[in-house]
Scaffold this active site. Structure first.
Site, PDB file in Angstrom:
ATOM      1  N   TYR A  31       0.832  -1.201   0.000  1.00  0.00           N
ATOM      2  CA  TYR A  31       0.000   0.000   0.000  1.00  0.00           C
ATOM      3  C   TYR A  31       0.864   1.246   0.000  1.00  0.00           C
ATOM      4  CZ  TYR A  31       1.085   0.808   4.928  1.00  0.00           C
ATOM      5  OH  TYR A  31       1.749   1.076   6.099  1.00  0.00           O
ATOM      6  N   ARG A  50       8.276   3.870  -5.052  1.00  0.00           N
ATOM      7  CA  ARG A  50       8.309   2.960  -3.897  1.00  0.00           C
ATOM      8  C   ARG A  50       7.339   1.796  -4.070  1.00  0.00           C
ATOM      9  NH1 ARG A  50       7.715   5.461   1.986  1.00  0.00           N
ATOM     10  NH2 ARG A  50       5.517   5.608   1.421  1.00  0.00           N
ATOM     11  N   ARG A 100      -7.290 -21.487  -0.330  1.00  0.00           N
ATOM     12  CA  ARG A 100      -6.207 -20.890   0.445  1.00  0.00           C
ATOM     13  C   ARG A 100      -4.980 -21.792   0.413  1.00  0.00           C
ATOM     14  NH1 ARG A 100      -3.896 -21.188   5.343  1.00  0.00           N
ATOM     15  NH2 ARG A 100      -3.120 -19.244   6.253  1.00  0.00           N
ATOM     16  N   HIS A 102      -0.531 -21.257   0.646  1.00  0.00           N
ATOM     17  CA  HIS A 102       0.517 -20.252   0.820  1.00  0.00           C
ATOM     18  C   HIS A 102       1.161 -19.876  -0.512  1.00  0.00           C
ATOM     19  CE1 HIS A 102      -0.078 -21.146   4.996  1.00  0.00           C
ATOM     20  NE2 HIS A 102       0.779 -20.194   5.343  1.00  0.00           N
ATOM     21  N   LYS A 147       6.704  -1.964   1.890  1.00  0.00           N
ATOM     22  CA  LYS A 147       5.523  -1.399   2.552  1.00  0.00           C
ATOM     23  C   LYS A 147       4.390  -2.424   2.482  1.00  0.00           C
ATOM     24  CE  LYS A 147       3.383   3.166   3.044  1.00  0.00           C
ATOM     25  NZ  LYS A 147       3.466   3.228   4.492  1.00  0.00           N
ATOM     26  N   GLU A 179      12.723   2.767  13.837  1.00  0.00           N
ATOM     27  CA  GLU A 179      11.727   3.757  13.397  1.00  0.00           C
ATOM     28  C   GLU A 179      10.493   3.611  14.265  1.00  0.00           C
ATOM     29  OE1 GLU A 179      10.288   2.970   9.396  1.00  0.00           O
ATOM     30  OE2 GLU A 179      10.278   0.815   9.738  1.00  0.00           O
ATOM     31  N   LEU A 203      11.420   1.498   6.765  1.00  0.00           N
ATOM     32  CA  LEU A 203      10.780   1.891   5.505  1.00  0.00           C
ATOM     33  C   LEU A 203      11.501   3.145   4.997  1.00  0.00           C
ATOM     34  CD1 LEU A 203       8.171   1.253   3.725  1.00  0.00           C
ATOM     35  CD2 LEU A 203       7.304   3.357   4.726  1.00  0.00           C
TER      36      LEU A 203
HETATM   37  N1  PDD Z   1       3.175   5.180   7.342  1.00  0.00           N
HETATM   38  N2  PDD Z   1       7.870   3.912   8.684  1.00  0.00           N
HETATM   39  C1  PDD Z   1       6.745   3.184   8.691  1.00  0.00           C
HETATM   40  C2  PDD Z   1       6.764   1.865   9.357  1.00  0.00           C
HETATM   41  C3  PDD Z   1       5.582   3.683   8.079  1.00  0.00           C
HETATM   42  O1  PDD Z   1       4.465   2.952   8.065  1.00  0.00           O
HETATM   43  C4  PDD Z   1       5.601   4.972   7.489  1.00  0.00           C
HETATM   44  C5  PDD Z   1       4.397   5.537   6.793  1.00  0.00           C
HETATM   45  C6  PDD Z   1       6.803   5.699   7.526  1.00  0.00           C
HETATM   46  C7  PDD Z   1       6.927   7.082   6.901  1.00  0.00           C
HETATM   47  O2  PDD Z   1       6.942   7.006   5.500  1.00  0.00           O
HETATM   48  P1  PDD Z   1       6.377   8.185   4.598  1.00  0.00           P
HETATM   49  O3  PDD Z   1       7.101   9.407   4.977  1.00  0.00           O
HETATM   50  O4  PDD Z   1       6.676   7.754   3.221  1.00  0.00           O
HETATM   51  O5  PDD Z   1       4.897   8.306   4.888  1.00  0.00           O
HETATM   52  C8  PDD Z   1       7.918   5.141   8.110  1.00  0.00           C
HETATM   53  C9  PDD Z   1       1.965   5.436   6.617  1.00  0.00           C
HETATM   54  C10 PDD Z   1       1.670   6.857   6.502  1.00  0.00           C
HETATM   55  C11 PDD Z   1       0.831   4.626   7.209  1.00  0.00           C
HETATM   56  O6  PDD Z   1       1.021   3.427   7.399  1.00  0.00           O
HETATM   57  O7  PDD Z   1      -0.235   5.166   7.460  1.00  0.00           O
END
Ligand code: PDD
Length: 280
Positions: A31, A50, A100, A102, A147, A179, A203
């Site tokens: 996403y 990305r 289903r 894997h 992501k 993070e 990320l």
């Molecule tokens: N989150 N790290 C993680 C684990 C994240 O899920 C996100 C973003 C970021 C920041 O990335 P960016 O600057 O590209 O938004 C860092 C989004 C917004 C979410 O899951 O809602």
């Protein structure tokens, strides 16, 4: 609300997602969350790059990534968000499987694409005064650079943070701050802004990239370098960064004040510069 689902725009109530969708069964997908400021998508090109990489890494093909921009634009128009600040969510799953299992067979599946937009603004008070964060063990898998939809560790950490009166959970892996549950993290130590290096444990955040380029522009010393949990006590400033967080000062970590307990000068400078970049 008008949403996008597999090639069509429709009222949200009309979306029908199969219980056999691998997004539902396995969180098998990816996403993006994108901001728009005054109807204009922010760093859409970076989001496209990305998501292309995420799709490639998780081996989902057949998505027209180029079309995601016009889909996002149309969602903003259809939902009358042209004059507002908004957030767009785009999700792609591997699609619907017969039974289903894997392993997947890519040949007879087509990805499910779902997207929506809604009005969104950062809470002004948190942005101005800063927030509290709590430290938690980073129990996520080791491909945090993708992501992916499987966010259970992030969800549980953020829930625990909220239940303890904090805004965000900050993950620590092997003594190193990685993070936040949905944000990147940086700290100012001896006047230098540090953030975890790119790699498989974080990320590659788009806000983080913007902040690093602002540091360069504003001559703020900065480095992608590990921050040890033990160094947090000495941090002059801390902040969390993200699309739905922008640059949020962290003024308390666990029970300890960060610096003076107020947003510091580097944070404020970056916040102001960020507002200029987004055109607000
Ligand atoms: N989150 N790290 C993680 C684990 C994240 O899920 C996100 C973003 C970021 C920041 O990335 P960016 O600057 O590209 O938004 C860092 C989004 C917004 C979410 O899951 O809602």
């Amino acid at each position: 609300m008008i949403v996008y689902f597999n090639g069509r725009f429709m009222p949200k109530e009309e979306v029908k997602i199969s219980p056999d969708d691998r997004g539902f069964l396995f969180a098998d997908g990816t996403y993006e969350v994108i901001r728009s400021y005054n109807g204009k998508l922010f760093r859409m090109e970076d989001h496209k790059i990305r998501i292309s990489r995420s799709l490639e890494q998780i081996r989902i093909s057949g998505v027209n990534v180029g079309s995601l921009e016009s889909i996002a634009d149309k969602l903003i128009k259809e939902n009358h968000l042209e004059d507002k600040d908004a957030s767009v969510y785009i999700q792609v799953t591997r699609g619907v499987a017969g039974i289903r299992s894997h392993a997947f067979s890519a040949e007879n599946m087509s990805p499910t694409v779902y997207a929506y937009a809604h009005g969104f603004q950062i809470p002004a008070e948190k942005w101005a005064k800063g927030v509290k964060a709590v430290i938690m063990p980073d129990i996520r898998w080791s491909r945090c650079d993708i992501k992916g939809l499987g966010l259970q560790a992030n969800v549980l950490a953020n829930q625990q943070a909220k239940e303890s009166g904090a805004e965000e959970a900050i993950f620590v892996r092997n003594g190193v701050v990685t993070e936040g549950s949905h944000t990147n993290f940086c700290a100012v130590l001896n006047g230098e802004l540090l953030t975890h290096p790119d790699g498989n444990y974080i990320l590659p955040g788009i806000t983080r990239t913007v902040v690093l380029s602002l540091c360069k522009k504003l001559n703020i010393p900065h480095r992608e370098y590990p921050i040890f949990e033990s160094q947090l006590n000495d941090a002059e400033e801390c902040m969390i960064l993200g699309t739905t967080t922008e640059i949020m000062p962290v003024v308390q970590i666990n029970d300890r004040k960060v610096g003076t307990g107020k947003p510091g000068p580097v944070t404020v400078k970056l916040q102001q510069a960020f507002q200029e970049v987004v055109g607000n």
